[in-house]
Each structure stands twice: as structure tokens, then as C-alpha cells.
Scaffold this motif. Structure first.
Motif, PDB file in Angstrom:
ATOM      1  N   ALA A  24     -17.412  -1.752   2.044  1.00  0.00           N
ATOM      2  CA  ALA A  24     -16.886  -0.443   1.642  1.00  0.00           C
ATOM      3  C   ALA A  24     -16.464  -0.436   0.179  1.00  0.00           C
ATOM      4  CB  ALA A  24     -15.691  -0.074   2.535  1.00  0.00           C
ATOM      5  N   VAL A  25     -15.809  -1.504  -0.246  1.00  0.00           N
ATOM      6  CA  VAL A  25     -15.360  -1.589  -1.640  1.00  0.00           C
ATOM      7  C   VAL A  25     -16.553  -1.733  -2.580  1.00  0.00           C
ATOM      8  CG1 VAL A  25     -14.080  -2.991  -3.302  1.00  0.00           C
ATOM      9  CG2 VAL A  25     -13.114  -2.552  -1.033  1.00  0.00           C
ATOM     10  N   GLU A  26     -17.486  -2.620  -2.214  1.00  0.00           N
ATOM     11  CA  GLU A  26     -18.653  -2.877  -3.065  1.00  0.00           C
ATOM     12  C   GLU A  26     -19.487  -1.620  -3.277  1.00  0.00           C
ATOM     13  OE1 GLU A  26     -22.753  -5.608  -3.032  1.00  0.00           O
ATOM     14  OE2 GLU A  26     -21.202  -5.899  -1.500  1.00  0.00           O
ATOM     15  N   HIS A  27     -19.621  -0.805  -2.225  1.00  0.00           N
ATOM     16  CA  HIS A  27     -20.468   0.385  -2.308  1.00  0.00           C
ATOM     17  C   HIS A  27     -19.664   1.666  -2.520  1.00  0.00           C
ATOM     18  CE1 HIS A  27     -24.053  -1.892  -1.319  1.00  0.00           C
ATOM     19  NE2 HIS A  27     -23.398  -2.469  -0.336  1.00  0.00           N
ATOM     20  N   LYS A  28     -18.383   1.494  -2.905  1.00  0.00           N
ATOM     21  CA  LYS A  28     -17.524   2.631  -3.264  1.00  0.00           C
ATOM     22  C   LYS A  28     -17.451   3.669  -2.149  1.00  0.00           C
ATOM     23  CE  LYS A  28     -18.296   2.088  -8.248  1.00  0.00           C
ATOM     24  NZ  LYS A  28     -18.943   0.768  -8.117  1.00  0.00           N
ATOM     25  N   LEU A  29     -17.254   3.183  -0.932  1.00  0.00           N
ATOM     26  CA  LEU A  29     -17.126   4.069   0.216  1.00  0.00           C
ATOM     27  C   LEU A  29     -15.678   4.349   0.563  1.00  0.00           C
ATOM     28  CD1 LEU A  29     -19.916   2.600   2.552  1.00  0.00           C
ATOM     29  CD2 LEU A  29     -20.056   4.545   1.002  1.00  0.00           C
ATOM     30  N   VAL A  30     -14.748   3.866  -0.274  1.00  0.00           N
ATOM     31  CA  VAL A  30     -13.325   4.102  -0.044  1.00  0.00           C
ATOM     32  C   VAL A  30     -12.873   5.238  -0.956  1.00  0.00           C
ATOM     33  CG1 VAL A  30     -11.029   3.080  -0.017  1.00  0.00           C
ATOM     34  CG2 VAL A  30     -13.022   1.650   0.435  1.00  0.00           C
ATOM     35  N   PRO A  31     -12.549   6.404  -0.394  1.00  0.00           N
ATOM     36  CA  PRO A  31     -12.135   7.537  -1.225  1.00  0.00           C
ATOM     37  C   PRO A  31     -10.798   7.277  -1.891  1.00  0.00           C
ATOM     38  CG  PRO A  31     -11.781   8.026   1.097  1.00  0.00           C
ATOM     39  CD  PRO A  31     -12.537   6.730   1.039  1.00  0.00           C
ATOM     40  N   PRO A  32     -10.532   7.899  -3.029  1.00  0.00           N
ATOM     41  CA  PRO A  32      -9.296   7.647  -3.754  1.00  0.00           C
ATOM     42  C   PRO A  32      -8.058   8.154  -3.042  1.00  0.00           C
ATOM     43  CG  PRO A  32     -10.527   9.447  -4.748  1.00  0.00           C
ATOM     44  CD  PRO A  32     -11.431   8.812  -3.746  1.00  0.00           C
ATOM     45  N   GLN A  33      -8.181   9.256  -2.239  1.00  0.00           N
ATOM     46  CA  GLN A  33      -7.012   9.791  -1.579  1.00  0.00           C
ATOM     47  C   GLN A  33      -6.543   8.882  -0.469  1.00  0.00           C
ATOM     48  OE1 GLN A  33      -9.997  11.098  -1.403  1.00  0.00           O
ATOM     49  NE2 GLN A  33     -10.508  11.922   0.626  1.00  0.00           N
ATOM     50  N   LYS A  34      -5.260   8.911  -0.193  1.00  0.00           N
ATOM     51  CA  LYS A  34      -4.685   8.080   0.862  1.00  0.00           C
ATOM     52  C   LYS A  34      -4.492   8.916   2.117  1.00  0.00           C
ATOM     53  CE  LYS A  34      -2.222   4.965  -2.269  1.00  0.00           C
ATOM     54  NZ  LYS A  34      -0.940   4.362  -2.608  1.00  0.00           N
ATOM     55  N   HIS A  35      -4.601   8.244   3.265  1.00  0.00           N
ATOM     56  CA  HIS A  35      -4.461   8.947   4.542  1.00  0.00           C
ATOM     57  C   HIS A  35      -3.014   9.024   5.007  1.00  0.00           C
ATOM     58  CE1 HIS A  35      -8.703   9.530   5.657  1.00  0.00           C
ATOM     59  NE2 HIS A  35      -8.894   8.483   4.888  1.00  0.00           N
ATOM     60  N   SER A  36      -2.168   8.179   4.466  1.00  0.00           N
ATOM     61  CA  SER A  36      -0.766   8.186   4.854  1.00  0.00           C
ATOM     62  C   SER A  36       0.082   7.604   3.754  1.00  0.00           C
ATOM     63  CB  SER A  36      -0.544   7.403   6.158  1.00  0.00           C
ATOM     64  OG  SER A  36      -0.806   6.038   5.962  1.00  0.00           O
ATOM     65  N   SER A  37       1.365   7.873   3.790  1.00  0.00           N
ATOM     66  CA  SER A  37       2.264   7.422   2.735  1.00  0.00           C
ATOM     67  C   SER A  37       2.473   5.933   2.746  1.00  0.00           C
ATOM     68  CB  SER A  37       3.620   8.131   2.894  1.00  0.00           C
ATOM     69  OG  SER A  37       4.182   7.833   4.155  1.00  0.00           O
ATOM     70  N   ASP A  38       2.215   5.271   3.880  1.00  0.00           N
ATOM     71  CA  ASP A  38       2.408   3.826   3.949  1.00  0.00           C
ATOM     72  C   ASP A  38       1.104   3.096   3.770  1.00  0.00           C
ATOM     73  OD1 ASP A  38       2.412   3.193   7.549  1.00  0.00           O
ATOM     74  OD2 ASP A  38       1.214   4.568   6.307  1.00  0.00           O
ATOM     75  N   ASP A  39       0.136   3.723   3.062  1.00  0.00           N
ATOM     76  CA  ASP A  39      -1.163   3.105   2.820  1.00  0.00           C
ATOM     77  C   ASP A  39      -0.984   1.776   2.098  1.00  0.00           C
ATOM     78  OD1 ASP A  39      -3.816   2.858   2.847  1.00  0.00           O
ATOM     79  OD2 ASP A  39      -4.270   4.653   1.680  1.00  0.00           O
ATOM     80  N   HIS A  40      -1.862   0.805   2.429  1.00  0.00           N
ATOM     81  CA  HIS A  40      -1.757  -0.516   1.824  1.00  0.00           C
ATOM     82  C   HIS A  40      -2.469  -0.534   0.497  1.00  0.00           C
ATOM     83  CE1 HIS A  40      -0.085  -1.739   5.571  1.00  0.00           C
ATOM     84  NE2 HIS A  40      -1.196  -1.486   6.229  1.00  0.00           N
TER      85      HIS A  40
END
Length: 221
Positions: free
Chosen positions: A205-221
Motif C-alpha cells: 500500500a505504501v509503495e504504490h501510494k494506496l494510503v490516502p492522506p486523510q485519517k479515518h480516526s483521531s487516534d490514527d497511527h
């Protein structure tokens, strides 16, 4: 006669024994060693010095595609033949990009497998007949799959959370689904990507930029 130095890499001992039996009677093939996962294979190469590696796609600790990429970067002269129990077009494409010389299904006959080993040992490329036409036409046309394109929108959300280190329970809480549903999503993602571990999916996911910049929750890691 110069023998083909062959290494067998598969996480199932019975499969390795079966493959060894298929090759041991061949006068032009010498089995130099085995490994039960990609990491072990990479570690043994400098000692075993194989010419051809028969590599399972899905394995624990380090899968075949990741191992192939590592091996070809360190030992470009070694030919890697990927072999798997299932047809997965994305895994075929990933294997080719990683530098594999071929991709076969485990249900091939002994004669076909021997022919494939000898074929790539001579420096030629090989693709499973069921995949060759479609894959090669797409590569020729430049129409190569976008990594993860067959994931659903929900699976992409789950993959993003996996990449951030979320457990199944945390994914369930973040997406308001049951833990069983979250676990099933993760399993489907691994299957579609041809991977076997969450850590590999996260790296993918990281290598292919599949992680969107927005966070799903306030306690995101």
C-alpha cells in the motif's frame, strides 16, 4: 555435461519432496538445496549458488515475489521461475516486474515443468500458457494494471488502515463493522494482491501510494 543448479523454495515440505523427486532422476539437473520461505532462500543463495530457483508465490515471512525482487537485485544472473496453486493475473504481473523468468501453475505435468526449467536455464523467458497471451498483449500495449485496481472501495479503506498498523479489532471500530467482517476484508485483500501477510500488504500500500492522506480516526497511527 554442465548441470542446471536448481534450488526449490516452497513453504510446504511435501511439495518440496515431490518436486525433488521430479528432478532427481534427470541427468542434467542438480538440486543444490531447498528453502521454506523467501527470506531463507535469499540467505542461502551465496552458499548454494543456484542457477535456477523454483519459487512458490505465497509463503510466510517473505513471499516469492518479494524474494524474487531481492534476488534479482543482488544476483541478476539467477533465473527465477514462479510457481503457484492458483491463477492470479496481478501476481503474474508483479512477478514479471520483479524480474521472474516465468510463472507456472503447480498442476503442470512433470514434463512441462522440466521443459520450463531447461528453457529458463538457457536464458529464455517463459509464461504459463493460460496467462501468456493476455499478459503479453497488455504489456505490449502498455496497458499494465494499476496496482490494486481490482480492490473494492471498502477494501481500499481497510488496506489503508492495515498500512497504518491497525489490528482487525481497530479496523472494525474505525469502519463500524464486526471484527469478523474486518478479518474477511483483510483475507480478500491478501488474496487479490497475491500476498500472504499483513506486513506485505502494508508495504504494498505504501509503495504504490494506496494510503490516502486523510485519517479515518483521531487516534490514527
Amino acid at each position: 555435461m554442465t548441470k542446471i543448479r536448481l534450488m526449490i523454495v516452497d513453504d510446504h515440505e511435501v511439495v518440496r519432496l515431490g518436486m525433488r523427486a521430479a528432478f532427481e532422476l534427470e541427468s542434467d539437473i542438480q538440486i543444490v538445496g531447498e528453502a521454506s520461505n523467501g527470506g531463507e532462500a535469499v540467505a542461502k543463495i551465496s552458499v548454494l549458488d543456484p542457477q535456477v530457483i523454483l519459487m512458490d508465490v505465497q509463503m510466510e515471512k517473505m513471499d516469492g515475489i518479494e524474494a524474487c525482487r531481492e534476488i534479482k537485485s543482488r544476483y541478476p544472473h539467477i533465473q527465477v521461475l514462479m510457481i503457484t496453486s492458483f491463477t492470479n493475473e496481478e501476481a503474474v504481473m508483479a512477478s514479471i516486474v520483479a524480474g521472474a523468468s516465468g510463472y507456472l501453475l503447480k498442476n503442470v505435468s512433470r514434463s512441462e515443468l522440466l521443459k520450463a526449467i531447461r528453457h529458463i536455464a538457457s536464458g529464455q523467458s517463459l509464461l504459463d500458457p493460460q496467462q501468456a497471451q493476455q499478459v503479453m498483449s497488455r504489456m505490449t500495449a502498455g496497458n499494465i494494471s494499476t496496482p490494486g485496481e481490482d480492490l473494492t472501495e471498502r477494501e481500499r479503506e481497510v488496506l489503508a488502515l492495515v498500512a497504518r498498523g491497525y489490528t482487525n479489532k481497530q479496523i472494525a471500530e474505525a469502519l463500524y463493522v464486526s471484527e469478523k467482517t474486518a478479518r474477511n476484508h483483510v483475507s480478500h485483500i491478501l488474496e487479490k494482491l497475491g500476498l500472504s501477510r499483513r506486513s506485505e500488504a502494508a508495504a504494498f500500500a505504501v509503495e504504490h501510494k494506496l494510503v490516502p492522506p486523510q485519517k479515518h480516526s483521531s487516534d490514527d497511527h
